[in-house]
Design an enzyme around this catalytic site. Structure first.
Site, PDB file in Angstrom:
ATOM      1  N   HIS A 153      -8.526   4.230  -2.224  1.00 49.59           N
ATOM      2  CA  HIS A 153      -7.426   3.567  -2.774  1.00 49.59           C
ATOM      3  C   HIS A 153      -6.961   2.768  -3.322  1.00 49.59           C
ATOM      4  CE1 HIS A 153      -4.012   1.404  -0.983  1.00 49.59           C
ATOM      5  NE2 HIS A 153      -4.347   1.107   0.171  1.00 49.59           N
ATOM      6  N   CYS A 172       0.507  -1.509   0.331  1.00 48.29           N
ATOM      7  CA  CYS A 172      -0.311  -0.204   0.038  1.00 48.29           C
ATOM      8  C   CYS A 172       1.384   1.346  -0.181  1.00 48.29           C
ATOM      9  CB  CYS A 172      -0.797   0.492   1.030  1.00 48.29           C
ATOM     10  SG  CYS A 172      -1.970  -1.118   1.303  1.00 48.29           S
ATOM     11  N   GLY A 188       0.652  -3.470   3.600  1.00 51.17           N
ATOM     12  CA  GLY A 188       0.424  -5.388   4.308  1.00 51.17           C
ATOM     13  C   GLY A 188       1.398  -6.009   4.545  1.00 51.17           C
ATOM     14  N   CYS A 202      -0.647   2.722   6.302  1.00 48.90           N
ATOM     15  CA  CYS A 202       0.005   1.248   6.940  1.00 48.90           C
ATOM     16  C   CYS A 202       0.425   0.086   5.287  1.00 48.90           C
ATOM     17  CB  CYS A 202      -1.066   0.424   7.666  1.00 48.90           C
ATOM     18  SG  CYS A 202      -2.883   0.398   6.721  1.00 48.90           S
TER      19      CYS A 202
END
Length: 417
Positions: free
Chosen positions: A367, A116, A399, A397
């Site tokens: 996103h 991300c 993954g 954050c």
């Protein structure tokens, strides 16, 4: 032989090798499969921003007139593209996208995937290449078409290439296997571990839509968006979203006791963004206005099963590198992958909520995984310059258990407009 002296992150005074941002744009962000960009492949989204970011006025149509360019395509030395879901052949399609907008073959290109944060990592790669003297001008960008490459098909098409027997029986097998936990389940893990109730998450999500709707209505996103064909604005924002409406949605990942729903999670989205960077010395030589300065960058690891807490660790790390405190920052763009992790991060760091995502975040805007980090830079710089703010942070954050953050500065807020 003249050796360029690298700039350390802690340096605060202007330096010729500072990496500065001189243009930053994005496409509209549109709902995957249902939105305005669903029929456009990633290369089309990418070529739109790669061509547009070179222009003095990206909202105008592409031009071959040299006077319309902020810098010539031939001046770009390197491009880095953040992407998550496209297959390995995307390295080819992205190179084709660059060539298609008259960026010459002499300009190199690479792709990067830090989940991300890929768009932010792409910009970091270019910024750091500038700071250490490898290049003078480059583009960091991000792109994702979650219509073309659905997230739920990722492991079906590309299962992890591991020795499963080894992974399941190694000394750290639990944490190793936690890397496979679906992102929505990690959201439930955060909510349960830190006692976040459904009302708290739905309230956070409703505010994201309300802020984004106000910003869109006021035209705040107009200056940062380059159209893709006839698509000119984000289409995932729901102005009528309320806590009461969100409360009617069923939990997705723990149907009996869960709190994470489609309404308090980020949307699946298509989009692209590009950032044009150069050294301060180069910008001054060309008399190009500096939009923002890259001050610091940090990535920190966290337990995979609660990957959403990453910003709690990445933001202080990036601020320390820039000799700053949380209260010094004027605007925070923190990705709303899920209301659980975004809310937890904001409150654990004791941030002023009025400084965080003032125009909404991933829950309302969407996103698009590989694009998000670059998109957030675009939105952050526009907000800082519009409101005459000096310091900003982008964070998200990641993954498998990480967090990333970057600090940017608008040096002369009096002249930012």
């Amino acid at each position: 032989l003249t050796v360029q002296q690298p700039v350390t992150m802690a340096d605060t005074s202007p330096h010729p090798r500072d990496a500065v941002i001189v243009q930053a744009i994005r496409t509209p962000l549109c709902r995957a499969r249902k939105g305005g960009l669903a029929q456009h492949p990633p290369a089309t989204l990418l070529s739109t921003v790669l061509g547009g970011v070179l222009l003095k006025d990206p909202s105008s149509s592409s031009s071959s007139n040299s006077s319309d360019f902020l810098v010539s395509p031939s001046d770009i030395q390197d491009i880095c593209i953040g992407n998550v879901l496209s297959p390995p052949t995307s390295a080819v399609s992205f190179r084709m996208a660059a060539l298609s907008v008259n960026i010459p073959h002499t300009t190199s290109l690479s792709t990067t995937n830090r989940q991300c944060s890929s768009g932010l990592q792409a910009v970091a790669n270019i910024a750091h290449a500038i700071r250490c003297g490898s290049i003078d001008i480059g583009i960091g960008a991000g792109v994702e078409s979650m219509s073309t490459n659905p997230m739920h098909e990722l492991y079906q098409k590309f299962p992890p290439e591991v020795d499963w027997d080894t992974m399941q029986h190694c000394h750290n097998s639990q944490e190793v296997m936690d890397c496979l936990i679906p992102m929505g389940v990690t959201s439930e893990n955060v909510a349960k571990k830190y006692n976040l109730d459904r009302l708290t998450l739905d309230t956070f999500a409703a505010k994201s839509h309300q802020k984004a709707a106000r910003a869109q209505s006021a035209g705040k996103f107009t200056s940062e968006i380059i159209p893709v064909g006839t698509i000119t604005q984000d289409d995932g924002i729901r102005p009528t979203t309320t806590v009461e409406k969100l409360a009617k949605l069923q939990p997705v990942f723990d149907k009996q006791n869960g709190s994470t729903t489609a309404g308090n999670s980020s949307q699946l989205t298509d989009g692209a963004a590009a950032i044009l960077l150069m050294s301060r010395e180069e910008a001054n030589k060309r008399n190009i206005p500096i939009l923002g300065v890259w001050k610091s960058f940090a990535v920190e690891g966290v337990p995979p099963k609660i990957m959403g807490v990453g910003p709690v660790y990445a933001i202080p790390s990036a601020l320390q590198k820039a000799n700053l405190r949380t209260e010094d920052v004027d605007v925070y763009e923190i990705n709303e992958a899920f209301a659980s992790q975004a809310y937890y991060s904001i409150h654990t760091l004791k941030l002023d909520e009025t400084k965080v995502n003032p125009n909404g975040g991933g829950i309302a805007l969407g996103h698009p995984l590989g694009c998000t980090g670059a998109r957030m830079i675009v939105t952050l710089l526009n907000e800082m310059r519009r409101e005459r703010k000096r310091l900003g942070v982008v964070s998200m954050c990641i993954g498998t258990g990480m967090g990333a953050a970057a600090v940017l500065e608008v040096e002369d807020v009096r002249s930012a407009l």
